[in-house]
Design a protein around this motif. Structure first.
Motif, PDB file in Angstrom:
ATOM      1  N   GLU A  33      -4.991  14.325   2.074  1.00  0.00           N
ATOM      2  CA  GLU A  33      -4.076  14.079   0.964  1.00  0.00           C
ATOM      3  C   GLU A  33      -2.765  14.787   1.268  1.00  0.00           C
ATOM      4  N   VAL A  34      -1.677  14.044   1.116  1.00  0.00           N
ATOM      5  CA  VAL A  34      -0.346  14.560   1.412  1.00  0.00           C
ATOM      6  C   VAL A  34       0.483  14.500   0.135  1.00  0.00           C
ATOM      7  N   ASP A  35       1.096  15.622  -0.186  1.00  0.00           N
ATOM      8  CA  ASP A  35       1.975  15.684  -1.357  1.00  0.00           C
ATOM      9  C   ASP A  35       3.393  15.356  -0.904  1.00  0.00           C
ATOM     10  N   SER A  36       4.023  14.429  -1.594  1.00  0.00           N
ATOM     11  CA  SER A  36       5.407  14.079  -1.303  1.00  0.00           C
ATOM     12  C   SER A  36       6.184  14.102  -2.616  1.00  0.00           C
ATOM     13  N   PRO A  37       7.513  14.153  -2.544  1.00  0.00           N
ATOM     14  CA  PRO A  37       8.297  14.183  -3.784  1.00  0.00           C
ATOM     15  C   PRO A  37       8.037  12.985  -4.697  1.00  0.00           C
ATOM     16  N   GLU A  38       7.719  11.825  -4.103  1.00  0.00           N
ATOM     17  CA  GLU A  38       7.512  10.628  -4.911  1.00  0.00           C
ATOM     18  C   GLU A  38       6.113  10.536  -5.503  1.00  0.00           C
ATOM     19  N   ASP A  39       5.102  10.910  -4.710  1.00  0.00           N
ATOM     20  CA  ASP A  39       3.724  10.683  -5.131  1.00  0.00           C
ATOM     21  C   ASP A  39       2.767  11.338  -4.140  1.00  0.00           C
ATOM     22  N   MET A  40       1.506  11.394  -4.506  1.00  0.00           N
ATOM     23  CA  MET A  40       0.477  11.824  -3.573  1.00  0.00           C
ATOM     24  C   MET A  40       0.161  10.647  -2.653  1.00  0.00           C
ATOM     25  N   ILE A  41      -0.065  10.934  -1.367  1.00  0.00           N
ATOM     26  CA  ILE A  41      -0.362   9.895  -0.390  1.00  0.00           C
ATOM     27  C   ILE A  41      -1.710  10.208   0.239  1.00  0.00           C
ATOM     28  N   ASN A  42      -2.600   9.223   0.246  1.00  0.00           N
ATOM     29  CA  ASN A  42      -3.893   9.363   0.917  1.00  0.00           C
ATOM     30  C   ASN A  42      -3.758   8.854   2.341  1.00  0.00           C
ATOM     31  N   VAL A  43      -4.231   9.647   3.297  1.00  0.00           N
ATOM     32  CA  VAL A  43      -4.158   9.281   4.710  1.00  0.00           C
ATOM     33  C   VAL A  43      -5.583   9.109   5.228  1.00  0.00           C
ATOM     34  N   TYR A  44      -5.831   7.929   5.789  1.00  0.00           N
ATOM     35  CA  TYR A  44      -7.137   7.597   6.327  1.00  0.00           C
ATOM     36  C   TYR A  44      -7.036   7.387   7.828  1.00  0.00           C
ATOM     37  N   LEU A  45      -8.172   7.306   8.444  1.00  0.00           N
ATOM     38  CA  LEU A  45      -8.272   7.190   9.886  1.00  0.00           C
ATOM     39  C   LEU A  45      -8.990   5.899  10.229  1.00  0.00           C
ATOM     40  N   ALA A  46      -8.416   5.134  11.164  1.00  0.00           N
ATOM     41  CA  ALA A  46      -9.054   3.894  11.620  1.00  0.00           C
ATOM     42  C   ALA A  46      -9.044   3.873  13.144  1.00  0.00           C
ATOM     43  N   GLU A  47     -10.159   3.435  13.701  1.00  0.00           N
ATOM     44  CA  GLU A  47     -10.350   3.425  15.147  1.00  0.00           C
ATOM     45  C   GLU A  47     -10.266   2.009  15.705  1.00  0.00           C
ATOM     46  N   PHE A  48      -9.578   1.877  16.837  1.00  0.00           N
ATOM     47  CA  PHE A  48      -9.615   0.628  17.587  1.00  0.00           C
ATOM     48  C   PHE A  48     -10.994   0.531  18.230  1.00  0.00           C
ATOM     49  N   THR A  49     -11.656  -0.592  18.073  1.00  0.00           N
ATOM     50  CA  THR A  49     -13.026  -0.754  18.573  1.00  0.00           C
ATOM     51  C   THR A  49     -13.074  -1.307  19.991  1.00  0.00           C
ATOM     52  N   THR A  50     -11.927  -1.629  20.554  1.00  0.00           N
ATOM     53  CA  THR A  50     -11.869  -2.208  21.893  1.00  0.00           C
ATOM     54  C   THR A  50     -12.157  -1.145  22.948  1.00  0.00           C
ATOM     55  N   MET A 109       0.838  -1.200   0.000  1.00  0.00           N
ATOM     56  CA  MET A 109       0.000   0.000   0.000  1.00  0.00           C
ATOM     57  C   MET A 109       0.877   1.257   0.000  1.00  0.00           C
ATOM     58  N   PRO A 110       1.607   1.498  -1.071  1.00  0.00           N
ATOM     59  CA  PRO A 110       2.566   2.598  -1.079  1.00  0.00           C
ATOM     60  C   PRO A 110       1.937   3.992  -1.019  1.00  0.00           C
ATOM     61  N   ASN A 111       0.756   4.186  -1.557  1.00  0.00           N
ATOM     62  CA  ASN A 111       0.148   5.513  -1.592  1.00  0.00           C
ATOM     63  C   ASN A 111      -0.904   5.724  -0.514  1.00  0.00           C
ATOM     64  N   ILE A 112      -0.957   4.814   0.445  1.00  0.00           N
ATOM     65  CA  ILE A 112      -1.965   4.886   1.500  1.00  0.00           C
ATOM     66  C   ILE A 112      -1.273   4.785   2.851  1.00  0.00           C
ATOM     67  N   ARG A 113      -1.706   5.625   3.787  1.00  0.00           N
ATOM     68  CA  ARG A 113      -1.265   5.520   5.172  1.00  0.00           C
ATOM     69  C   ARG A 113      -2.515   5.573   6.046  1.00  0.00           C
ATOM     70  N   PHE A 114      -2.401   5.009   7.221  1.00  0.00           N
ATOM     71  CA  PHE A 114      -3.495   5.036   8.182  1.00  0.00           C
ATOM     72  C   PHE A 114      -3.007   5.596   9.502  1.00  0.00           C
ATOM     73  N   ILE A 115      -3.786   6.475  10.068  1.00  0.00           N
ATOM     74  CA  ILE A 115      -3.574   6.905  11.438  1.00  0.00           C
ATOM     75  C   ILE A 115      -4.531   6.066  12.268  1.00  0.00           C
TER      76      ILE A 115
END
Length: 138
Positions: free
Chosen positions: A79-96, A1-7
């Motif tokens: 959306e984050v711009d980086s020298p290599e590519d645009m990166i999409n950043v999504y948010l995921a929640e721990f359900t515990t 998942m090179p163009n995706i990150r999750f917080i």
């Protein structure tokens, strides 16, 4: 998942305390962000965070979590711009009910409050500010 990150975050159901997973020196899982990266867009409309179930399943597997431990927050995207590519950043929640501190410590990860993120790079701090504001307004 090179163009995706999750917080990945945990929001306690009674105290509303928000903590972010810091793993390998970053809160943007799994590869962090390049130092030159800049946030160029964010939304709380949910248009971009659709169809990420496979990615969430991959994260759960990589972190050795049970299925259903994470859920995508469909109303946040950046959306984050980086020298290599645009990166999409999504948010995921721990359900515990409580964050899985011990499980993440086994992976050398730690849950941090936003105030503990001072050593993160500026782009990650900006993303945490956007996420925190979104979570507190919601």
């Amino acid at each position: 998942m090179p163009n995706i990150r999750f917080i990945l975050y945990h929001k306690h159901p009674t105290s509303a305390r928000v903590q972010f997973l810091r793993l390998n020196g970053t809160v943007c899982q799994f590869d962090g962000l390049p130092p030159e990266a800049k946030v160029v867009a964010s939304t709380t409309e949910g248009e971009k965070a659709i169809g990420l179930d496979e990615a969430i399943a991959h994260i759960e597997q990589k972190l050795t979590l049970s299925a259903g431990t994470l859920k995508i927050e469909p109303e946040f995207w950046a959306e984050v711009d980086s020298p290599e590519d645009m990166i999409n950043v999504y948010l995921a929640e721990f359900t515990t009910t409580d964050p899985p501190h011990e499980k993440m410590a086994e992976l050398e990860g730690k849950f941090i409050a936003i105030t503990e993120g001072r050593s993160l790079q500026p782009t990650e701090l900006e993303l945490l500010r956007l996420v925190y504001s979104f979570l507190m307004d919601g």
